[in-house]
Design a protein around this motif. Structure first.
Motif, mmCIF file in Angstrom:
data_model
loop_
_atom_site.group_PDB
_atom_site.id
_atom_site.type_symbol
_atom_site.label_atom_id
_atom_site.label_comp_id
_atom_site.label_asym_id
_atom_site.label_seq_id
_atom_site.Cartn_x
_atom_site.Cartn_y
_atom_site.Cartn_z
ATOM 1 N N GLY A 83 2.170 -3.500 -3.249
ATOM 2 C CA GLY A 83 2.965 -2.381 -3.541
ATOM 3 C C GLY A 83 2.807 -1.363 -2.382
ATOM 4 N N SER A 84 3.957 -0.451 -2.281
ATOM 5 C CA SER A 84 3.664 0.694 -1.343
ATOM 6 C C SER A 84 2.614 1.672 -2.058
ATOM 7 C CB SER A 84 4.985 1.240 -1.021
ATOM 8 O OG SER A 84 5.793 1.466 -2.215
ATOM 9 N N ASP A 85 2.331 1.652 -3.092
ATOM 10 C CA ASP A 85 1.428 2.356 -3.826
ATOM 11 C C ASP A 85 0.187 2.239 -3.035
ATOM 12 O OD1 ASP A 85 3.448 3.125 -5.719
ATOM 13 O OD2 ASP A 85 2.048 2.096 -7.331
ATOM 14 N N ASP A 86 -0.118 0.888 -2.613
ATOM 15 C CA ASP A 86 -1.579 0.634 -2.198
ATOM 16 C C ASP A 86 -1.575 1.219 -0.682
ATOM 17 O OD1 ASP A 86 -3.737 -0.935 -1.908
ATOM 18 O OD2 ASP A 86 -2.636 -2.682 -0.976
ATOM 19 N N ILE A 87 -0.463 1.551 -0.097
ATOM 20 C CA ILE A 87 -0.487 2.047 1.222
ATOM 21 C C ILE A 87 -0.931 3.518 1.204
ATOM 22 C CG2 ILE A 87 0.665 2.519 3.489
ATOM 23 C CD1 ILE A 87 0.597 -0.415 2.914
ATOM 24 N N LEU A 88 -0.493 4.011 0.002
ATOM 25 C CA LEU A 88 -0.716 5.772 -0.289
ATOM 26 C C LEU A 88 -2.188 5.743 -0.468
ATOM 27 C CD1 LEU A 88 1.701 6.705 -3.150
ATOM 28 C CD2 LEU A 88 1.771 7.408 -0.805
ATOM 29 N N LEU A 127 15.111 -2.862 -4.245
ATOM 30 C CA LEU A 127 16.293 -3.776 -3.922
ATOM 31 C C LEU A 127 16.151 -5.259 -3.789
ATOM 32 C CD1 LEU A 127 19.074 -3.860 -2.356
ATOM 33 C CD2 LEU A 127 17.749 -3.914 -0.207
ATOM 34 N N TYR A 128 14.912 -5.622 -3.695
ATOM 35 C CA TYR A 128 14.695 -7.067 -3.722
ATOM 36 C C TYR A 128 14.238 -7.679 -4.986
ATOM 37 C CZ TYR A 128 15.034 -6.328 1.222
ATOM 38 O OH TYR A 128 15.231 -5.961 2.647
ATOM 39 N N GLY A 129 14.052 -7.082 -6.111
ATOM 40 C CA GLY A 129 13.898 -7.251 -7.420
ATOM 41 C C GLY A 129 12.429 -7.850 -7.546
ATOM 42 N N LEU A 130 11.361 -7.379 -6.696
ATOM 43 C CA LEU A 130 9.952 -7.906 -6.964
ATOM 44 C C LEU A 130 8.866 -7.223 -7.607
ATOM 45 C CD1 LEU A 130 10.250 -10.166 -3.630
ATOM 46 C CD2 LEU A 130 10.783 -11.018 -5.824
ATOM 47 N N ALA A 131 9.221 -6.271 -8.210
ATOM 48 C CA ALA A 131 8.325 -5.204 -8.670
ATOM 49 C C ALA A 131 7.003 -6.021 -9.322
ATOM 50 C CB ALA A 131 8.964 -4.197 -9.854
ATOM 51 N N GLY A 132 7.418 -6.867 -10.126
ATOM 52 C CA GLY A 132 6.192 -7.571 -10.854
ATOM 53 C C GLY A 132 5.324 -8.241 -9.725
ATOM 54 N N LEU A 133 5.663 -8.422 -8.490
ATOM 55 C CA LEU A 133 4.645 -9.294 -7.605
ATOM 56 C C LEU A 133 3.575 -8.295 -6.877
ATOM 57 C CD1 LEU A 133 6.631 -12.374 -5.812
ATOM 58 C CD2 LEU A 133 4.512 -12.272 -7.271
ATOM 59 N N ARG A 134 4.266 -6.980 -6.761
ATOM 60 C CA ARG A 134 3.561 -5.954 -6.163
ATOM 61 C C ARG A 134 3.310 -6.213 -4.409
ATOM 62 N NH1 ARG A 134 4.626 -2.868 -7.495
ATOM 63 N NH2 ARG A 134 2.797 -1.421 -7.206
ATOM 64 N N VAL A 135 4.325 -6.052 -3.610
ATOM 65 C CA VAL A 135 4.272 -5.912 -2.359
ATOM 66 C C VAL A 135 5.145 -4.985 -1.772
ATOM 67 C CG1 VAL A 135 5.879 -7.963 -2.472
ATOM 68 C CG2 VAL A 135 4.744 -7.366 -0.260
ATOM 69 N N GLY A 136 4.548 -4.137 -0.791
ATOM 70 C CA GLY A 136 5.296 -3.084 -0.069
ATOM 71 C C GLY A 136 4.721 -3.040 1.283
ATOM 72 N N TYR A 137 5.074 -1.989 2.208
ATOM 73 C CA TYR A 137 4.428 -2.001 3.379
ATOM 74 C C TYR A 137 4.665 -0.583 4.037
ATOM 75 C CZ TYR A 137 9.411 -2.859 5.176
ATOM 76 O OH TYR A 137 10.786 -2.842 4.997
ATOM 77 N N GLY A 138 3.932 -0.238 5.166
ATOM 78 C CA GLY A 138 3.981 0.947 5.729
ATOM 79 C C GLY A 138 4.262 0.527 7.187
ATOM 80 N N VAL A 139 5.218 1.326 7.783
ATOM 81 C CA VAL A 139 5.650 1.283 9.501
ATOM 82 C C VAL A 139 4.851 2.582 9.833
ATOM 83 C CG1 VAL A 139 7.163 0.694 11.035
ATOM 84 C CG2 VAL A 139 7.458 0.170 8.654
ATOM 85 N N MET A 140 3.867 2.254 10.865
ATOM 86 C CA MET A 140 3.259 3.577 11.601
ATOM 87 C C MET A 140 2.963 3.308 12.909
ATOM 88 S SD MET A 140 0.122 3.016 8.999
ATOM 89 C CE MET A 140 1.160 2.253 7.860
ATOM 90 N N PRO A 141 2.355 4.403 13.586
ATOM 91 C CA PRO A 141 1.889 4.296 14.808
ATOM 92 C C PRO A 141 0.859 3.057 14.899
ATOM 93 C CG PRO A 141 2.177 6.539 14.636
ATOM 94 C CD PRO A 141 2.241 5.875 13.424
ATOM 95 N N VAL A 142 0.800 2.389 15.891
ATOM 96 C CA VAL A 142 -0.326 1.136 16.109
ATOM 97 C C VAL A 142 -1.540 1.722 15.712
ATOM 98 C CG1 VAL A 142 -1.255 -0.784 17.648
ATOM 99 C CG2 VAL A 142 1.100 -0.286 17.655
ATOM 100 N N GLU A 143 -1.905 2.910 16.429
ATOM 101 C CA GLU A 143 -3.445 3.381 16.144
ATOM 102 C C GLU A 143 -3.774 3.747 14.845
ATOM 103 O OE1 GLU A 143 -1.085 4.856 18.033
ATOM 104 O OE2 GLU A 143 -1.660 4.268 20.157
ATOM 105 N N LEU A 144 -2.931 3.962 14.076
ATOM 106 C CA LEU A 144 -2.947 4.464 12.619
ATOM 107 C C LEU A 144 -2.981 2.893 11.751
ATOM 108 C CD1 LEU A 144 -3.425 6.813 10.601
ATOM 109 C CD2 LEU A 144 -0.860 7.008 10.462
#
Ligand SMILES: *Cc1c(COP(=O)(O)O)cnc(C)c1O
Length: 365
Positions: free
Chosen positions: A91-96, A225-242
């Protein structure tokens, strides 16, 4: 207690998620209820994702791909970024949580809007950092006021775009002036959980600012949008170093096999995405018209949910709606004691929502 727990941890308010439908039905002795409370996809999961899941079930004795190679590369192509700029999460929660662990030390400051997603504040507190809370201005995230609260200890700034729960977006121009005025040690997080639903052409995505002087982290999710809340998947896009730093503290198998496979397949499900957008946008327009006819005040949204001013206790309206089998969200805990938040459902669910609302507003004064 004999352990030493920092006061900052004790100060965290427990996150109160919307209860599962089954729990509410059990507690209230109701059946056939509909849930319009957690901004989920009313159509269910992406059919291409479901098919891909069937194929992978026989391989569940293997560990997941710790690098998430396929999903990351598929995302990189989809977003026109480098795979090394992407970090996948449970989930994107994980990225937080990863951002907090990588960037925050006790006493650092994190600027958060309010009312907004409640996890931003808890994320700061989990690292014993200090949340600096900046009120919205007329339902919009107030970037100017947030800028004024940036100081030498500021490490992170959270922007929710569109904002949950108000559904508003910041304009591209406002965001660019904001970025230009920030000191370089700050990391800006743009949470785009609902970005795909935006209809306003004046919007922006954080992904366009990967080369800016300020580090911009964009969070996206497969939960809406993709309807997959129960699976828990998200992502972050950020500078390579981070991204490199987040990948060092990330649990090696934080995104399970099913989630990786389903997410990659869902990205290809163009038909499902279009059908979801049509359902949400037509549903919104329908609800706006119907609420307008009733003279009820609502707040137009760029997301798949919106706020309604029910003019009386939102907690009482929530309870009474629930007894009608319609689950919405009271905004009392967000600081709006007379507002409810409703997400768009299927046409038949939207009709049922209106019917229940009519009954409830007559009964609750
Ligand atoms: C739903 C939501 C998310 C998504 O969280 P996941 O952990 O990816 O399910 C993130 N931010 C906001 C503001 C949300 O409303």
């Amino acid at each position: 207690m004999k352990w030493f727990i920092p006061d900052s941890i004790k100060a965290i308010s427990p996150y109160v998620p919307g209860k599962p439908i089954e729990t509410l039905e059990r507690e209230y002795g109701i059946t056939d209820s509909i849930k319009l409370a957690s901004n989920e996809n009313p159509l269910g999961p992406s059919p291409l994702a479901v098919n891909a899941l069937r194929d992978v079930i026989g391989k569940l004795h293997r560990y997941p791909d710790g690098a998430g190679h396929q999903l990351t590369h598929r995302l990189a192509r989809f977003l026109a970024v480098k795979p090394s700029q992407i970090v996948i999460g449970n989930g994107s929660d994980d990225i937080l949580a990863l951002l907090a662990r990588v960037l925050l030390q006790p006493g650092d400051e994190v600027v958060v809007p309010h009312p907004s997603f409640l996890l931003y504040k808890a994320t700061a507190q989990s690292a014993s950092a200090v949340p600096v809370v900046v009120p919205l201005k007329e339902m919009n995230i107030d970037l100017e006021a947030m800028l004024e609260r940036v100081g030498a200890r500021t490490r992170l700034i959270f922007i929710c775009n569109p904002n949950n729960p108000t559904g508003t977006i910041a304009s591209r121009d406002t965001f660019e002036s904001f970025l230009a005025a920030l000191p370089s040690q700050v990391v800006v997080v743009v949470d785009e959980a609902y970005i795909e639903f935006v209809r306003d052409s004046n919007s922006f995505t954080g992904i366009d600012y990967l080369a800016a002087n300020i580090a911009v982290v964009t969070l996206r999710t497969f939960s809406k949008l993709y309807g997959l809340a129960g699976l828990r998947v998200g992502y972050g896009v950020m500078p390579v170093e981070l991204a490199d730093m987040l990948n060092r503290v990330r649990m090696p198998f934080n995104v399970n096999t099913l989630a990786q496979v389903a997410a990659a397949a869902a990205l290809d499900d163009f038909e499902f995405r279009e059908r979801t957008l049509a359902t949400v946008h037509q549903g919104l327009d329908f609800l706006y018209t119907e609420l307008g006819r009733r003279g009820l005040r609502y707040f137009p949204t760029q997301a798949n949910f919106f706020l309604i001013d029910v003019g009386r206790s939102a907690d009482e309206v929530f309870e009474a709606m629930l007894r009608q089998g319609v689950i919405v969200r009271s905004m009392t805990s967000y600081g709006y004691p007379r507002f409810i938040r409703v997400n768009v459902g299927l046409p038949i669910e939207n009709e049922r929502f209106l019917k229940a609302l009519d009954l409830v507003l007559k009964a609750v004064k």
